[in-house]
Design a protein around this motif. Structure first.
Motif, mmCIF file in Angstrom:
data_model
loop_
_atom_site.group_PDB
_atom_site.id
_atom_site.type_symbol
_atom_site.label_atom_id
_atom_site.label_comp_id
_atom_site.label_asym_id
_atom_site.label_seq_id
_atom_site.Cartn_x
_atom_site.Cartn_y
_atom_site.Cartn_z
ATOM 1 N N UNK A 93 2.859 8.687 -2.799
ATOM 2 C CA UNK A 93 3.721 9.034 -3.925
ATOM 3 C C UNK A 93 5.174 9.135 -3.476
ATOM 4 N N UNK A 94 5.426 9.704 -2.300
ATOM 5 C CA UNK A 94 6.797 9.811 -1.801
ATOM 6 C C UNK A 94 7.405 8.432 -1.557
ATOM 7 N N UNK A 95 6.586 7.482 -1.090
ATOM 8 C CA UNK A 95 7.076 6.129 -0.825
ATOM 9 C C UNK A 95 7.242 5.299 -2.088
ATOM 10 N N UNK A 96 6.575 5.716 -3.157
ATOM 11 C CA UNK A 96 6.606 4.949 -4.406
ATOM 12 C C UNK A 96 8.023 4.805 -4.941
ATOM 13 N N UNK A 97 8.831 5.841 -4.742
ATOM 14 C CA UNK A 97 10.186 5.823 -5.300
ATOM 15 C C UNK A 97 10.995 4.643 -4.775
ATOM 16 N N UNK A 98 10.781 4.290 -3.503
ATOM 17 C CA UNK A 98 11.584 3.230 -2.870
ATOM 18 C C UNK A 98 10.741 2.012 -2.502
ATOM 19 N N UNK A 99 9.610 1.857 -3.135
ATOM 20 C CA UNK A 99 8.718 0.742 -2.804
ATOM 21 C C UNK A 99 9.460 -0.588 -2.972
ATOM 22 N N UNK A 100 9.439 -1.395 -1.939
ATOM 23 C CA UNK A 100 10.111 -2.699 -1.974
ATOM 24 C C UNK A 100 9.141 -3.745 -2.512
ATOM 25 N N UNK A 101 9.555 -4.425 -3.580
ATOM 26 C CA UNK A 101 8.723 -5.448 -4.203
ATOM 27 C C UNK A 101 9.419 -6.794 -4.090
ATOM 28 N N UNK A 102 8.668 -7.879 -3.988
ATOM 29 C CA UNK A 102 9.279 -9.211 -3.857
ATOM 30 C C UNK A 102 10.159 -9.519 -5.070
ATOM 31 N N UNK A 103 11.399 -9.893 -4.872
ATOM 32 C CA UNK A 103 12.301 -10.180 -5.997
ATOM 33 C C UNK A 103 11.767 -11.265 -6.922
ATOM 34 N N UNK A 104 11.074 -12.262 -6.362
ATOM 35 C CA UNK A 104 10.586 -13.359 -7.186
ATOM 36 C C UNK A 104 9.450 -12.939 -8.115
ATOM 37 N N UNK A 105 8.897 -11.733 -7.873
ATOM 38 C CA UNK A 105 7.823 -11.239 -8.736
ATOM 39 C C UNK A 105 8.298 -10.111 -9.654
ATOM 40 N N UNK A 106 9.590 -9.888 -9.686
ATOM 41 C CA UNK A 106 10.136 -8.754 -10.432
ATOM 42 C C UNK A 106 9.823 -8.821 -11.924
ATOM 43 N N UNK A 107 9.660 -10.038 -12.464
ATOM 44 C CA UNK A 107 9.426 -10.166 -13.907
ATOM 45 C C UNK A 107 7.950 -10.083 -14.288
ATOM 46 N N UNK A 108 7.075 -9.979 -13.298
ATOM 47 C CA UNK A 108 5.642 -9.920 -13.598
ATOM 48 C C UNK A 108 5.278 -8.565 -14.211
ATOM 49 N N UNK A 109 4.271 -8.546 -15.101
ATOM 50 C CA UNK A 109 3.820 -7.265 -15.632
ATOM 51 C C UNK A 109 3.231 -6.414 -14.520
ATOM 52 N N UNK A 110 3.536 -5.114 -14.543
ATOM 53 C CA UNK A 110 3.100 -4.252 -13.454
ATOM 54 C C UNK A 110 2.367 -3.019 -13.914
ATOM 55 N N UNK A 111 1.517 -2.514 -13.044
ATOM 56 C CA UNK A 111 0.730 -1.312 -13.299
ATOM 57 C C UNK A 111 0.841 -0.387 -12.093
ATOM 58 N N UNK A 112 1.118 0.879 -12.356
ATOM 59 C CA UNK A 112 1.134 1.887 -11.292
ATOM 60 C C UNK A 112 -0.191 2.633 -11.309
ATOM 61 N N UNK A 113 -0.717 2.934 -10.137
ATOM 62 C CA UNK A 113 -1.924 3.744 -10.004
ATOM 63 C C UNK A 113 -1.614 4.871 -9.024
ATOM 64 N N UNK A 114 -1.782 6.116 -9.483
ATOM 65 C CA UNK A 114 -1.454 7.272 -8.651
ATOM 66 C C UNK A 114 -2.665 8.194 -8.620
ATOM 67 N N UNK A 115 -3.140 8.503 -7.423
ATOM 68 C CA UNK A 115 -4.305 9.354 -7.258
ATOM 69 C C UNK A 115 -5.120 8.921 -6.060
ATOM 70 N N UNK A 116 -6.121 9.701 -5.732
ATOM 71 C CA UNK A 116 -6.890 9.468 -4.506
ATOM 72 C C UNK A 116 -7.527 8.088 -4.455
ATOM 73 N N UNK A 117 -7.917 7.535 -5.616
ATOM 74 C CA UNK A 117 -8.604 6.234 -5.626
ATOM 75 C C UNK A 117 -7.707 5.109 -5.132
ATOM 76 N N UNK A 118 -6.374 5.288 -5.223
ATOM 77 C CA UNK A 118 -5.463 4.220 -4.799
ATOM 78 C C UNK A 118 -5.578 3.921 -3.312
ATOM 79 N N UNK A 119 -6.200 4.808 -2.554
ATOM 80 C CA UNK A 119 -6.354 4.598 -1.114
ATOM 81 C C UNK A 119 -7.648 3.885 -0.750
ATOM 82 N N UNK A 120 -8.530 3.637 -1.723
ATOM 83 C CA UNK A 120 -9.847 3.093 -1.384
ATOM 84 C C UNK A 120 -9.778 1.666 -0.858
ATOM 85 N N UNK A 121 -8.991 0.805 -1.510
ATOM 86 C CA UNK A 121 -8.848 -0.584 -1.079
ATOM 87 C C UNK A 121 -10.213 -1.234 -0.857
ATOM 88 N N UNK A 122 -10.939 -1.416 -1.942
ATOM 89 C CA UNK A 122 -12.312 -1.897 -1.860
ATOM 90 C C UNK A 122 -12.431 -3.409 -1.830
#
Length: 455
Positions: free
Chosen positions: A406-435
């Motif tokens: 969550x602390x890193x989310x504020x400054x998360x660097x995203x690829x400029x060429x994908x800036x116009x893509x629709x995005x979804x944020x997920x915050x919570x313990x499940x975001x670490x699962x990476x299944x």
């Protein structure tokens, strides 16, 4: 390529048909012949009980040429050597023979069959690839409407009148098409997927983007549409599923000129009143931040018949495609979905989600607000190490995912060429699962960009 075959549907009811063989392969043919009311005679040293039960004659001995006397058709379902003897005896008597899984001994081939009452569709590969014929039969069975049998009844009823009136054969097909369309000249009942009547609106969810993730009902409605009003983020491949429709872009994107909601509603009502079959195509699900409820209200107020065809919301599908379940036993007992484009709207909701909640927070349209969202949660006591993820362009070839805290989310660097893509944020313990073994999957199995690992 073998010589072309002549497709025939043969009436065998009451006629003698000989089946040589009494095992599993013979059982399939005997059952088919019994359903056709043929008089089945079985010849084989050993005959299964289920085969014998359906036969009129059973001869438990080796095949003899004379067994074919008086037969209209013969099935060879024995060894290749016996099948060749059967084929030779049948050729001498000018009887067609079907040799099961032995095309060299056959002069007739069965087909993969789909039946709807008296309507029968058959597919054959000339005996070369029976498994493929089976797969094609399954595909036809899935595509052919279930009510085709009623079409036969309608066609038969009309045919008698056309014959009496001496209507030319060349003009009967369009007349029949009008009669069949009249069968559906009313709004479809809930749960049905028949042809759409004129002057009808379908509020359709397009899912997260990949045309393969549309529902079958959505694809059907697009194929039938005269007019499609679509959102900004709808994939062009989805629009190709509406080949007959006039497609109009009415999407809204933040900070850009767009068609007003009231104008969209007027377009829907106007097109329906002109007798058009209209699809209002929305990303995700029409009723999840899609203003589908407002459009449904407008249609109802105008007396325009409509339906809702749900889509897979990106609130669930985007995390799933990035390998993140929004609920998981022991980590998240539920999830909360908010729209993140306006702090005045999402702020009060975040304020009520106390630190330590077991809910997963899913934010749609909130990538541009991620710094404010993260700051607001941290100010409310959320742990700085709370896992967080960003999913961009879920299910598209350009899909990308980032993960961190969550602390890193504020400054998360995203690829400029994908800036116009629709995005979804997920915050919570499940975001670490990476299944998804450190890589999520995009359309047709294309990998998402590798995500930042959480220590």
């Amino acid at each position: 390529m073998t010589a072309p075959l002549v497709p025939l549907f043969v009436k065998l009811a009451g006629r003698r048909v000989v089946v040589v063989g009494g095992g599993a392969m013979a059982a399939v043919r005997v059952r088919q012949l019994a359903e056709a009311e043929a008089r089945v005679a079985v010849v084989a040293p050993e005959v299964r009980d289920d085969v014998a039960a359906l036969a009129v004659e059973v001869h438990r001995r080796p095949f003899r040429d004379g067994d074919l006397d008086g037969a209209w058709f013969v099935v060879a379902a024995a060894t290749q050597a016996v099948n060749r003897d059967v084929a030779s005896a049948a050729e001498a008597r000018r009887i067609l023979v079907n040799a099961v899984d032995d095309p060299d001994s056959a002069t007739a081939y069965t087909a993969g069959v789909v039946r709807r009452g008296d309507a029968t569709v058959a597919i054959s590969t000339g005996g070369r690839a029976p498994a493929l014929a089976g797969l094609l039969r399954e595909a036809l069975d899935a595509l052919l409407p279930r009510d085709v049998a009623s079409w036969v009844d309608t066609a038969e009823a009309e045919r008698d009148g056309w014959k009496r009136a001496r209507v030319p054969l060349a003009t009967r097909r369009p007349l029949l098409l009008e009669k069949l369309n009249a069968l559906y000249a009313r709004a479809p009942s809930p749960g049905t997927a028949g042809p759409l009547p004129p002057g009808f609106v379908s509020l359709v969810g397009a899912g997260p983007g990949d045309p393969g993730l549309l529902t079958r009902r959505a694809a059907e409605r697009l194929a039938q549409a005269d007019v499609v009003l679509y959102d900004a983020l709808v994939d062009g491949d989805v629009l190709r599923l509406a080949p007959q429709a006039h497609c109009f872009h009415v999407g809204k994107r933040a900070g850009r000129p767009s068609v007003s909601q009231r104008a969209i509603e007027r377009l829907l009502v106007g097109a329906a009143r002109q007798g058009k079959r209209v699809v209002r195509l929305k990303c995700g699900d029409p009723f999840v931040f899609g203003r589908g409820g407002e459009e449904a209200q407008a249609l109802a107020a105008a007396g325009v018949p409509f339906e809702v065809v749900p889509g897979v919301s990106s609130a669930i599908s985007a995390p799933a495609l990035a390998g993140i379940p929004v609920t998981h036993r022991g980590l998240a007992a539920g999830f909360s979905v908010i729209a993140g484009h306006d702090e005045a709207s999402y702020g009060p909701v975040l304020d009520r989600l106390g630190a330590g909640t077991t809910l997963t927070l899913v934010v749609l349209m909130g990538v541009g607000e991620r710094a404010r969202i993260a700051a607001r949660l941290l100010a409310r006591g959320w742990d700085r190490e709370t896992p967080a993820a960003i999913v961009l362009g879920a299910s598209t070839p350009a899909a990308f995912a980032w993960s961190g805290t969550l602390a890193e989310l504020r400054d998360a660097a995203l690829p400029p060429e994908r800036a116009s893509l629709p995005g979804t944020l997920v915050i919570g313990a499940v975001a670490a699962l990476q299944l998804t073994s450190r890589h999520a999957r995009g359309r047709a199995g294309a990998p998402l960009a590798a995500r930042t690992e959480i220590a």
